[in-house]
Design a protein around this motif. Sequence first.
Motif, PDB file in Angstrom:
ATOM      1  N   LEU A 142       5.098  65.820 -17.359  1.00 32.26           N
ATOM      2  CA  LEU A 142       4.606  66.360 -15.909  1.00 32.26           C
ATOM      3  C   LEU A 142       5.535  65.898 -14.707  1.00 32.26           C
ATOM      4  CD1 LEU A 142       1.041  64.930 -15.947  1.00 32.26           C
ATOM      5  CD2 LEU A 142       1.765  67.240 -16.067  1.00 32.26           C
ATOM      6  N   SER A 143       6.336  64.885 -14.911  1.00 31.54           N
ATOM      7  CA  SER A 143       7.708  64.366 -13.777  1.00 31.54           C
ATOM      8  C   SER A 143       8.577  65.513 -13.966  1.00 31.54           C
ATOM      9  CB  SER A 143       8.191  63.193 -14.455  1.00 31.54           C
ATOM     10  OG  SER A 143       7.272  62.168 -14.221  1.00 31.54           O
ATOM     11  N   ALA A 144       8.618  66.204 -15.278  1.00 31.07           N
ATOM     12  CA  ALA A 144       9.734  67.233 -15.243  1.00 31.07           C
ATOM     13  C   ALA A 144       9.380  68.488 -14.507  1.00 31.07           C
ATOM     14  CB  ALA A 144      10.057  67.586 -16.728  1.00 31.07           C
ATOM     15  N   VAL A 145       7.834  68.712 -14.803  1.00 28.73           N
ATOM     16  CA  VAL A 145       7.242  69.951 -14.217  1.00 28.73           C
ATOM     17  C   VAL A 145       7.269  69.907 -12.697  1.00 28.73           C
ATOM     18  CG1 VAL A 145       5.025  71.385 -14.071  1.00 28.73           C
ATOM     19  CG2 VAL A 145       5.995  70.505 -16.101  1.00 28.73           C
ATOM     20  N   PHE A 146       6.616  68.609 -12.191  1.00 29.02           N
ATOM     21  CA  PHE A 146       6.012  68.610 -10.629  1.00 29.02           C
ATOM     22  C   PHE A 146       7.553  67.810  -9.943  1.00 29.02           C
ATOM     23  CE2 PHE A 146       2.023  68.430 -12.668  1.00 29.02           C
ATOM     24  CZ  PHE A 146       1.696  69.646 -12.068  1.00 29.02           C
ATOM     25  N   TYR A 147       8.290  66.931 -10.464  1.00 31.07           N
ATOM     26  CA  TYR A 147       9.451  66.491  -9.584  1.00 31.07           C
ATOM     27  C   TYR A 147      10.761  66.806 -10.228  1.00 31.07           C
ATOM     28  CZ  TYR A 147       5.480  63.478  -8.281  1.00 31.07           C
ATOM     29  OH  TYR A 147       4.240  62.885  -7.848  1.00 31.07           O
ATOM     30  N   LYS A 148      10.788  67.700 -10.883  1.00 34.93           N
ATOM     31  CA  LYS A 148      12.135  68.335 -11.485  1.00 34.93           C
ATOM     32  C   LYS A 148      12.985  67.221 -12.046  1.00 34.93           C
ATOM     33  CE  LYS A 148      10.556  72.131  -9.421  1.00 34.93           C
ATOM     34  NZ  LYS A 148      10.036  73.045 -10.415  1.00 34.93           N
ATOM     35  N   GLU A 149      12.338  66.270 -12.678  1.00 36.19           N
ATOM     36  CA  GLU A 149      13.189  65.274 -13.487  1.00 36.19           C
ATOM     37  C   GLU A 149      13.507  66.108 -14.574  1.00 36.19           C
ATOM     38  OE1 GLU A 149      11.215  61.878 -14.347  1.00 36.19           O
ATOM     39  OE2 GLU A 149      10.983  61.115 -12.381  1.00 36.19           O
ATOM     40  N   ARG A 150      15.028  65.674 -15.099  1.00 31.84           N
ATOM     41  CA  ARG A 150      15.727  66.325 -16.267  1.00 31.84           C
ATOM     42  C   ARG A 150      14.718  66.038 -17.242  1.00 31.84           C
ATOM     43  NH1 ARG A 150      21.824  64.500 -16.658  1.00 31.84           N
ATOM     44  NH2 ARG A 150      21.496  66.257 -18.414  1.00 31.84           N
ATOM     45  N   PHE A 151      14.866  67.246 -18.308  1.00 24.94           N
ATOM     46  CA  PHE A 151      14.071  67.177 -19.554  1.00 24.94           C
ATOM     47  C   PHE A 151      14.824  67.944 -20.624  1.00 24.94           C
ATOM     48  CE2 PHE A 151      10.293  67.554 -22.341  1.00 24.94           C
ATOM     49  CZ  PHE A 151       9.744  66.195 -22.254  1.00 24.94           C
ATOM     50  N   GLY A 152      15.802  67.395 -20.985  1.00 22.54           N
ATOM     51  CA  GLY A 152      16.840  68.090 -21.992  1.00 22.54           C
ATOM     52  C   GLY A 152      16.101  68.165 -23.377  1.00 22.54           C
ATOM     53  N   PRO A 153      16.995  68.599 -24.406  1.00 24.32           N
ATOM     54  CA  PRO A 153      16.406  69.001 -25.690  1.00 24.32           C
ATOM     55  C   PRO A 153      16.046  67.737 -26.482  1.00 24.32           C
ATOM     56  CG  PRO A 153      18.562  70.280 -25.234  1.00 24.32           C
ATOM     57  CD  PRO A 153      18.447  69.106 -23.947  1.00 24.32           C
ATOM     58  N   ILE A 154      16.691  66.619 -26.341  1.00 24.69           N
ATOM     59  CA  ILE A 154      16.475  65.412 -27.021  1.00 24.69           C
ATOM     60  C   ILE A 154      14.984  65.129 -26.509  1.00 24.69           C
ATOM     61  CG2 ILE A 154      16.723  63.009 -26.993  1.00 24.69           C
ATOM     62  CD1 ILE A 154      19.596  63.684 -27.401  1.00 24.69           C
ATOM     63  N   ARG A 155      14.655  64.910 -25.075  1.00 27.07           N
ATOM     64  CA  ARG A 155      13.495  64.546 -24.725  1.00 27.07           C
ATOM     65  C   ARG A 155      12.314  65.684 -25.134  1.00 27.07           C
ATOM     66  NH1 ARG A 155      13.697  62.870 -18.304  1.00 27.07           N
ATOM     67  NH2 ARG A 155      12.013  61.494 -19.257  1.00 27.07           N
ATOM     68  N   ILE A 156      12.760  66.883 -25.119  1.00 31.00           N
ATOM     69  CA  ILE A 156      11.591  67.979 -25.790  1.00 31.00           C
ATOM     70  C   ILE A 156      11.511  67.536 -27.156  1.00 31.00           C
ATOM     71  CG2 ILE A 156      11.414  70.218 -26.461  1.00 31.00           C
ATOM     72  CD1 ILE A 156      13.021  71.092 -23.774  1.00 31.00           C
ATOM     73  N   VAL A 157      12.295  67.328 -27.944  1.00 25.19           N
ATOM     74  CA  VAL A 157      12.026  66.973 -29.450  1.00 25.19           C
ATOM     75  C   VAL A 157      11.255  65.654 -29.529  1.00 25.19           C
ATOM     76  CG1 VAL A 157      13.201  66.211 -31.833  1.00 25.19           C
ATOM     77  CG2 VAL A 157      14.256  68.106 -30.080  1.00 25.19           C
ATOM     78  N   GLY A 158      11.583  64.552 -28.785  1.00 26.64           N
ATOM     79  CA  GLY A 158      10.656  63.382 -28.524  1.00 26.64           C
ATOM     80  C   GLY A 158       9.430  63.712 -28.210  1.00 26.64           C
ATOM     81  N   ALA A 159       9.035  64.506 -27.226  1.00 30.17           N
ATOM     82  CA  ALA A 159       7.722  64.792 -26.901  1.00 30.17           C
ATOM     83  C   ALA A 159       6.834  65.452 -28.023  1.00 30.17           C
ATOM     84  CB  ALA A 159       7.702  65.748 -25.780  1.00 30.17           C
ATOM     85  N   LEU A 160       7.801  66.424 -28.848  1.00 30.14           N
ATOM     86  CA  LEU A 160       6.847  67.272 -29.798  1.00 30.14           C
ATOM     87  C   LEU A 160       6.626  66.335 -30.993  1.00 30.14           C
ATOM     88  CD1 LEU A 160       9.066  70.549 -29.909  1.00 30.14           C
ATOM     89  CD2 LEU A 160       6.639  70.082 -29.076  1.00 30.14           C
ATOM     90  N   ILE A 161       7.465  65.454 -31.471  1.00 30.60           N
ATOM     91  CA  ILE A 161       7.525  64.290 -32.312  1.00 30.60           C
ATOM     92  C   ILE A 161       6.170  63.493 -32.127  1.00 30.60           C
ATOM     93  CG2 ILE A 161       8.446  62.325 -33.630  1.00 30.60           C
ATOM     94  CD1 ILE A 161      11.128  63.837 -33.402  1.00 30.60           C
ATOM     95  N   SER A 162       6.142  62.980 -30.775  1.00 34.15           N
ATOM     96  CA  SER A 162       5.037  62.272 -30.352  1.00 34.15           C
ATOM     97  C   SER A 162       3.679  62.737 -30.574  1.00 34.15           C
ATOM     98  CB  SER A 162       5.378  61.645 -28.948  1.00 34.15           C
ATOM     99  OG  SER A 162       4.318  60.727 -28.518  1.00 34.15           O
ATOM    100  N   LEU A 163       3.578  63.968 -30.046  1.00 38.55           N
ATOM    101  CA  LEU A 163       2.571  64.684 -30.116  1.00 38.55           C
ATOM    102  C   LEU A 163       1.850  65.093 -31.567  1.00 38.55           C
ATOM    103  CD1 LEU A 163       2.947  67.161 -27.039  1.00 38.55           C
ATOM    104  CD2 LEU A 163       1.505  65.076 -26.981  1.00 38.55           C
TER     105      LEU A 163
END
Length: 294
Positions: A113-134
């Motif tokens: 949500l911080s990446a969506v609303f506050y334009k914080e960086r959300f690179g490939p590693i963070r995307i992979v991390g989010a998917l693994i967590s979910l």
Amino acid sequence: MKKSLTYTYVLLITSMMLWGGTWVAGRVLVQYIHPMSAAFLRFTFASATLILMCWKTEGRIPRLARHEIIPVLGLGATGVFAYSYFFFTGLQTTSAGRAALIVACIPVCISVLSAVFYKERFGPIRIVGALISLVGVSVVIANGSPLALLSEGVSRGDFLILGCVASWTAYTMGGRSVTKTLSPLTSVAWSCIFGTMLLIPAAFANGLISDISNVPPVGWVCVVFLGVLATGFAYCWYYEAISIIGASRSGIFINTVPIFAVVMGFFLLDEPIHLSLALGGFMVITGVYLTNRQ
């Protein structure tokens, strides 16, 4: 410097142990009284503790400006009232360790949500991390078979714990703006006070008076633990650690909360640790680490 760091790490580990213990104490408490009564008692004790800490730290209870009342009320509604309802009601039917592992994905939700609303960086590693967590959360909820969620759905208890994820994420996102003008301690204290006030009607409507008279000694131990230690002291210790080593280094320790909860649930409540729980928990914590690493 070495002594200061040792002191800081002791504060952090102690706070994480207390937060892990909230899932066990909450699980025990709701076996005796209604969830709304449990929530009201917890945050009554927490509010009193935080008021005393504000008085000790600042010599008074900080006042809110008129424009700050509504935002802080929103924090009380999401982080105290809604979270408490989902927390205590969900723990009536869901194990402490299982619930803690589901809630462990909160940092991932906040990052997204911080990446969506506050334009914080959300690179490939963070995307992979989010998917693994979910995926890890789905493994925990589905007892090792995520595809079963498509046919069987989510149980009521797990669904309520997912409500904890939503309400605490909203509380955190709302706190970004509030803490620009208020100290963290003041924000937490007033949000607890407002949240406790919101809990009053629901608690009385669900038998608060009779619950108070029927709480056994072990229940009062849980109330004091939840309100004074796990909410009042642990929050202050956590914010003290942030002031010494920063938010990023302190935040990493939150990944240990579900581990403490699972271990305490195993030893204190005889909750089994199934392979799906261990695997899903490992995936959740790994995903949270990848999502929040610098």
